[in-house]
Design a protein around this motif. Structure first.
Motif, short mmCIF file in Angstrom:
data_model
loop_
_atom_site.label_atom_id
_atom_site.label_comp_id
_atom_site.label_asym_id
_atom_site.label_seq_id
_atom_site.Cartn_x
_atom_site.Cartn_y
_atom_site.Cartn_z
N ARG A 22 0.83 -1.21 0.00
CA ARG A 22 0.00 0.00 0.00
C ARG A 22 0.86 1.26 0.00
O ARG A 22 0.51 2.25 -0.62
CB ARG A 22 -0.93 0.03 1.21
N SER A 23 2.00 1.20 0.68
CA SER A 23 2.90 2.34 0.71
C SER A 23 3.42 2.67 -0.69
O SER A 23 3.45 3.83 -1.10
CB SER A 23 4.07 2.06 1.65
N VAL A 28 2.69 6.09 -5.75
CA VAL A 28 2.45 6.20 -7.20
C VAL A 28 1.14 6.94 -7.45
O VAL A 28 1.08 7.86 -8.29
CB VAL A 28 2.41 4.79 -7.85
N GLN A 29 0.08 6.59 -6.74
CA GLN A 29 -1.21 7.23 -6.93
C GLN A 29 -1.16 8.72 -6.62
O GLN A 29 -1.70 9.53 -7.37
CB GLN A 29 -2.27 6.57 -6.04
N THR A 30 -0.49 9.10 -5.56
CA THR A 30 -0.38 10.51 -5.19
C THR A 30 0.36 11.29 -6.26
O THR A 30 -0.07 12.38 -6.65
CB THR A 30 0.32 10.65 -3.83
N ARG A 31 1.47 10.75 -6.75
CA ARG A 31 2.21 11.44 -7.80
C ARG A 31 1.39 11.59 -9.08
O ARG A 31 1.43 12.63 -9.73
CB ARG A 31 3.53 10.75 -8.07
N PHE A 36 -0.83 15.11 -12.93
CA PHE A 36 -1.68 15.03 -14.11
C PHE A 36 -3.14 15.15 -13.71
O PHE A 36 -3.51 14.96 -12.57
CB PHE A 36 -1.46 13.69 -14.84
N ASN A 37 -3.99 15.46 -14.66
CA ASN A 37 -5.42 15.59 -14.42
C ASN A 37 -6.08 14.22 -14.60
O ASN A 37 -6.74 13.97 -15.60
CB ASN A 37 -6.00 16.62 -15.40
N LEU A 38 -5.87 13.33 -13.63
CA LEU A 38 -6.29 11.94 -13.74
C LEU A 38 -7.02 11.47 -12.49
O LEU A 38 -6.82 12.00 -11.40
CB LEU A 38 -5.06 11.04 -13.92
N SER A 39 -7.81 10.44 -12.67
CA SER A 39 -8.39 9.71 -11.54
C SER A 39 -7.69 8.35 -11.50
O SER A 39 -7.52 7.71 -12.54
CB SER A 39 -9.88 9.51 -11.71
N VAL A 40 -7.31 7.92 -10.30
CA VAL A 40 -6.55 6.68 -10.15
C VAL A 40 -7.15 5.87 -9.00
O VAL A 40 -7.49 6.43 -7.96
CB VAL A 40 -5.07 6.98 -9.82
N ALA A 41 -7.24 4.56 -9.22
CA ALA A 41 -7.74 3.67 -8.16
C ALA A 41 -7.10 2.29 -8.29
O ALA A 41 -6.78 1.85 -9.41
CB ALA A 41 -9.24 3.54 -8.23
N GLU A 42 -6.90 1.64 -7.15
CA GLU A 42 -6.47 0.24 -7.16
C GLU A 42 -7.72 -0.60 -7.37
O GLU A 42 -8.66 -0.53 -6.59
CB GLU A 42 -5.81 -0.12 -5.84
N ALA A 73 1.24 9.15 -17.77
CA ALA A 73 0.96 8.40 -16.54
C ALA A 73 1.69 7.05 -16.54
O ALA A 73 2.31 6.68 -15.54
CB ALA A 73 -0.54 8.19 -16.38
N THR A 74 1.65 6.34 -17.65
CA THR A 74 2.35 5.04 -17.72
C THR A 74 3.86 5.24 -17.64
O THR A 74 4.56 4.40 -17.06
CB THR A 74 1.96 4.24 -18.97
N ALA A 75 4.37 6.34 -18.19
CA ALA A 75 5.80 6.63 -18.08
C ALA A 75 6.19 6.87 -16.62
O ALA A 75 7.26 6.43 -16.17
CB ALA A 75 6.17 7.83 -18.94
N LEU A 76 5.33 7.54 -15.87
CA LEU A 76 5.62 7.77 -14.45
C LEU A 76 5.61 6.45 -13.69
O LEU A 76 6.47 6.21 -12.84
CB LEU A 76 4.58 8.73 -13.85
N ILE A 77 4.67 5.58 -14.01
CA ILE A 77 4.63 4.25 -13.37
C ILE A 77 5.91 3.49 -13.71
O ILE A 77 6.51 2.83 -12.86
CB ILE A 77 3.37 3.47 -13.80
#
Length: 93
Positions: A22-23, A28-31, A36-42, A73-77
């Motif tokens: 989770r850490s 990753v989710q916070t960044r 970026f102007n995105l919505s992110v969820a596990e 976003a995928t580049a950041l991941i």
């Protein structure tokens, strides 16, 4: 209006508990949300230590704009050393 989404499966290395996983995911989710102007969820594998699925969604006027945001976003991941992106699935609405 175009809605673009991407589902990314991740392998997370050197974690030995869900708390450590989770850490990594929270970082990753916070960044992603801040840069970026995105919505992110596990969205899957919540009870598995070294595997995760993130779903990322963006809305834009054109598919090109959405595609660029999702590629960033995928580049950041991919830049995250503790995780490896394995499967990636794009969807357009």
């Amino acid at each position: 209006m175009i809605i673009g989404s991407v589902r990314c499966e991740l392998l997370i290395y050197n974690v030995h508990s869900l708390k450590e996983k989770r850490s990594v995911l929270k970082s990753v989710q916070t960044r992603l949300k801040q840069r970026f102007n995105l919505s992110v969820a596990e969205t899957d594998f919540q009870d598995v230590w070294q595997r995760a699925e993130l779903s990322i969604v963006t809305v834009g006027n054109t598919r090109t704009i959405c595609e660029k945001e999702l590629q960033r976003a995928t580049a950041l991941i991919d830049s995250e050393e503790r995780a490896e992106r394995t499967l990636t699935d794009y969807e357009w609405l």
